[in-house]
Structures are given as structure tokens and as C-alpha cells.
Write a protein that holds these residues in place. Structure first.
Motif, PDB file in Angstrom:
ATOM      1  N   UNK A   1      -3.419  22.318  10.603  1.00  0.00           N
ATOM      2  CA  UNK A   1      -2.973  21.332  10.007  1.00  0.00           C
ATOM      3  C   UNK A   1      -1.901  20.348  10.839  1.00  0.00           C
ATOM      4  N   UNK A   2      -1.812  19.058  10.124  1.00  0.00           N
ATOM      5  CA  UNK A   2      -1.319  18.116  10.983  1.00  0.00           C
ATOM      6  C   UNK A   2       0.353  18.348  10.210  1.00  0.00           C
ATOM      7  N   UNK A   3       1.284  18.349  11.276  1.00  0.00           N
ATOM      8  CA  UNK A   3       2.662  18.542  11.094  1.00  0.00           C
ATOM      9  C   UNK A   3       3.223  17.565  10.025  1.00  0.00           C
ATOM     10  N   UNK A   4       2.840  16.329  10.358  1.00  0.00           N
ATOM     11  CA  UNK A   4       3.527  15.312   9.541  1.00  0.00           C
ATOM     12  C   UNK A   4       3.202  15.195   8.398  1.00  0.00           C
ATOM     13  N   UNK A   5       1.856  15.572   8.134  1.00  0.00           N
ATOM     14  CA  UNK A   5       1.063  15.573   6.841  1.00  0.00           C
ATOM     15  C   UNK A   5       1.709  16.835   5.872  1.00  0.00           C
ATOM     16  N   UNK A   6       1.985  17.882   6.458  1.00  0.00           N
ATOM     17  CA  UNK A   6       2.439  19.079   5.889  1.00  0.00           C
ATOM     18  C   UNK A   6       3.870  18.864   5.412  1.00  0.00           C
ATOM     19  N   UNK A   7       4.529  18.164   6.471  1.00  0.00           N
ATOM     20  CA  UNK A   7       6.132  17.816   6.072  1.00  0.00           C
ATOM     21  C   UNK A   7       6.187  16.934   4.834  1.00  0.00           C
TER      22      UNK A   7
END
Length: 116
Positions: free
Chosen positions: A37-43
Motif C-alpha cells: 500500500x502506498x504510504x501517502x495514500x494510506x496517510x
């Protein structure tokens, strides 16, 4: 051949909670994704969910959504922690955790050993 059993949970929410429930469902999917999962998307999802949770009154409908989506419930509890501690955790489990923490603190600070 390996069969996979999936359970679909239907959660009916008032219109005012649809955006929150949608993000809660997305966070659940991200948390359980087998793909990276993309960290920026998750955040971005967590931050938007936090904002909606802060703006939503704590009523039965909200608690039903949080019951259905444990990842969102954890975000909610983290937001409330400063004011209410582990507000969604069972009281007995929270009490046991607090007592165990006190025993450890006493033991490492030179107080009486735990259990004695």
C-alpha cells in the motif's frame, strides 16, 4: 482446488455517515491488502477519516460503523485517548492492562516486586 470463504457484512448507515463509512471501508481494505500500500495514500485516508471522526457526534450510528470497521475504530480510539483512555476497549481488559503496567513501573523503579 482451494476454496476461499468470504463473508460480506452489510452495514446500513444514515446518509450523513456515508462518507465516513466509505473511508472506514477503504481503510479496512488497505489494512488487509495483500499488495503493498502506498504510504501517502494510506496517510491521506487516515487523515481524512480522523477529520470526519472529529466532526461526527458519537451516537449509536457512529458506533455501529466503528463496530463494523475495526481499523476505523482504532483511529477513533486513538483520537479519543487523551480525553477518554481506551474508550472502545472492554473495561476489564483495560483495567488489567493498567494494573500490569503499574506493577512493571513499581518493579523497575525499585518498588515492591510484582505479585509480592
Amino acid at each position: 482446488m482451494n476454496a476461499t470463504h468470504t463473508t460480506t457484512q452489510v452495514v446500513r448507515v444514515p446518509g450523513r455517515l456515508v462518507p465516513l463509512a466509505t473511508l472506514a471501508r477503504l481503510l479496512e481494505r488497505l489494512d488487509h491488502s495483500r499488495e503493498p500500500v502506498d504510504a501517502d495514500q494510506y496517510l491521506a485516508v487516515v487523515r481524512r477519516l480522523q477529520q470526519l471522526l472529529q466532526d461526527t457526534p458519537a451516537d449509536e450510528a457512529l458506533h455501529a460503523v466503528l463496530e463494523a470497521f475495526p481499523s476505523a475504530a482504532q483511529v477513533y480510539e486513538n483520537l479519543q485517548y487523551r480525553h477518554a483512555g481506551l474508550c472502545r476497549s472492554p473495561l476489564e481488559r483495560s483495567l488489567r492492562s493498567e494494573l500490569a503496567a503499574r506493577q512493571v513501573i513499581e518493579r523497575v523503579s525499585g518498588g515492591e516486586p510484582a505479585g509480592g
